[in-house]
Write an enzyme that holds these catalytic residues in place. Structure first.
Site, PDB file in Angstrom:
ATOM      1  N   PHE A  55     -17.284  95.063 126.357  1.00 53.22           N
ATOM      2  CA  PHE A  55     -16.908  93.615 127.219  1.00 53.22           C
ATOM      3  C   PHE A  55     -17.090  92.606 126.238  1.00 53.22           C
ATOM      4  O   PHE A  55     -17.844  92.440 125.311  1.00 53.22           O
ATOM      5  CB  PHE A  55     -18.135  93.531 128.207  1.00 53.22           C
ATOM      6  CG  PHE A  55     -18.218  94.723 129.188  1.00 53.22           C
ATOM      7  CD1 PHE A  55     -17.614  94.586 130.324  1.00 53.22           C
ATOM      8  CD2 PHE A  55     -19.089  95.841 128.781  1.00 53.22           C
ATOM      9  CE1 PHE A  55     -17.638  95.532 131.114  1.00 53.22           C
ATOM     10  CE2 PHE A  55     -19.091  96.699 129.711  1.00 53.22           C
ATOM     11  CZ  PHE A  55     -18.561  96.596 130.811  1.00 53.22           C
ATOM     12  N   LYS A  56     -15.816  92.059 126.178  1.00 52.21           N
ATOM     13  CA  LYS A  56     -15.601  90.620 125.533  1.00 52.21           C
ATOM     14  C   LYS A  56     -15.866  89.715 126.371  1.00 52.21           C
ATOM     15  O   LYS A  56     -14.910  89.162 127.287  1.00 52.21           O
ATOM     16  CB  LYS A  56     -14.117  90.774 124.527  1.00 52.21           C
ATOM     17  CG  LYS A  56     -13.987  89.567 123.822  1.00 52.21           C
ATOM     18  CD  LYS A  56     -12.541  89.429 123.676  1.00 52.21           C
ATOM     19  CE  LYS A  56     -12.036  88.239 122.694  1.00 52.21           C
ATOM     20  NZ  LYS A  56     -10.597  88.100 122.423  1.00 52.21           N
ATOM     21  N   ILE A  57     -16.751  88.812 126.087  1.00 56.83           N
ATOM     22  CA  ILE A  57     -17.114  87.811 127.079  1.00 56.83           C
ATOM     23  C   ILE A  57     -16.528  86.330 126.632  1.00 56.83           C
ATOM     24  O   ILE A  57     -17.123  85.897 125.328  1.00 56.83           O
ATOM     25  CB  ILE A  57     -18.476  87.651 127.212  1.00 56.83           C
ATOM     26  CG1 ILE A  57     -19.060  88.943 127.952  1.00 56.83           C
ATOM     27  CG2 ILE A  57     -18.860  86.453 128.521  1.00 56.83           C
ATOM     28  CD1 ILE A  57     -18.265  89.394 129.187  1.00 56.83           C
TER      29      ILE A  57
END
Length: 306
Positions: free
Chosen positions: A167-169
């Protein structure tokens, strides 16, 4: 996360064009070589900072094949395959996997400012994509999609969809979201990653992120921060972050996707820094400040190609 397949620094590779707006594959290969030699643990291609929204489908294929063949396994490469259509995204993803992609990065389905789908369709989208491939999927949680993705929903997808694990937040208050995602997702969260050009890197590291996807212009500046933090030398990491933060800020707030190419052109890595029309060029004053700041830091990009 202790057994994560990928961690560390995976900057976005800019797409290089000629002055006429054609792909410049010679410069593209040099950009990749620089980014690897400057300390990248891996690379990401065809992302928003790669001007992917200005590329034709056949050009995406050429770039994917050219870059993966040129890298030759030196580092893992994440390929962005975002598309509104589940079918098209799955087909792009299968081709990227066949060419050697290590991971896929995919935004939730959206188009323009108003075309969105709700959580049930988003869940189906990623589930069908997972069924189509055998490599990890990174969900890119970015404001550009205009699609709210709660930490609870992301954690549920990680638990329920086989290959959804990274997950790239990039949203506001990223550190808080990363903490909640890790808390809710547990072992299903293999890779909670920082994004947005490292502007929130230090709080995101404190929150538990294990990877960073930054711009491609100065991996040599970002990597020591990550290495010091991973080794438990937090004070050293903070000092390094504070040293490079002015350049990070100029990229994130002033120059955007063109920052890496301006730095690479200044240092002789690539032949042309122009974006593809109609994307705007950097304002000359912003470019001047970018280069001045990079020179004070002795950024590798300014001397690598000389």
């Amino acid at each position: 996360m202790a057994n994560a397949r990928y961690r560390g620094l995976f900057p976005v590779v800019p797409t290089t064009f000629t002055e006429a707006g054609e792909l410049d594959l010679a410069s593209q290969k040099r950009a990749v070589d620089f980014m690897i030699e400057a300390g990248s643990d891996g690379l990401c291609i065809l992302a928003n900072f790669s001007e992917q929204f200005l590329l034709a489908d056949d050009e995406r294929e050429v770039l994917t094949r050219t870059i993966l063949e040129h890298v030759q396994g030196r580092v893992p490469v994440i390929v962005t395959t975002t598309h509104f259509s589940t079918k098209v995204c799955a087909e792009r993803s299968r081709r990227a996997q066949a060419m050697g992609a290590a991971m896929l990065m995919v935004m939730p389905p959206y188009h323009g400012a108003t075309f969105r789908v709700g959580e049930p369709k988003i869940h189906e989208f990623y589930a069908r994509l997972s069924d189509a491939v055998d490599i990890p999927i990174m969900i890119q949680d970015a404001p550009a999609a205009g699609t709210p993705l709660s930490a609870a929903f992301l954690a549920r997808m990680a638990k329920e969809i086989e290959h959804v694990a990274y997950f790239k937040i990039e949203t506001a208050q990223a550190a808080a979201k990363l903490r909640e995602l890790i808390r809710l997702g547990g072992d299903a969260i293999e890779g909670p990653w920082d994004g947005e050009e490292a502007i929130t890197l230090l709080p995101d590291l404190d929150a538990g992120c294990t990877g960073a996807m930054t711009g491609g212009g100065f991996p040599d500046g970002i990597q020591p921060i990550l290495q010091a933090y991973a080794a438990g030398r937090r004070d050293e990491a903070i000092a390094a972050y504070e040293r490079w933060l002015p350049l990070i800020n100029i990229e994130n707030r002033q120059c955007g996707p063109m920052a890496a190419k301006a730095l690479m052109k200044e240092g002789g890595v690539i032949a042309c820094e122009a974006p593809r029309h109609p994307f705007p060029e950097i304002h000359p004053d912003s470019r001047k400040l970018l280069i001045e700041t990079a020179k004070r830091l002795d950024a590798m990009v300014l001397r690598w190609g000389r």
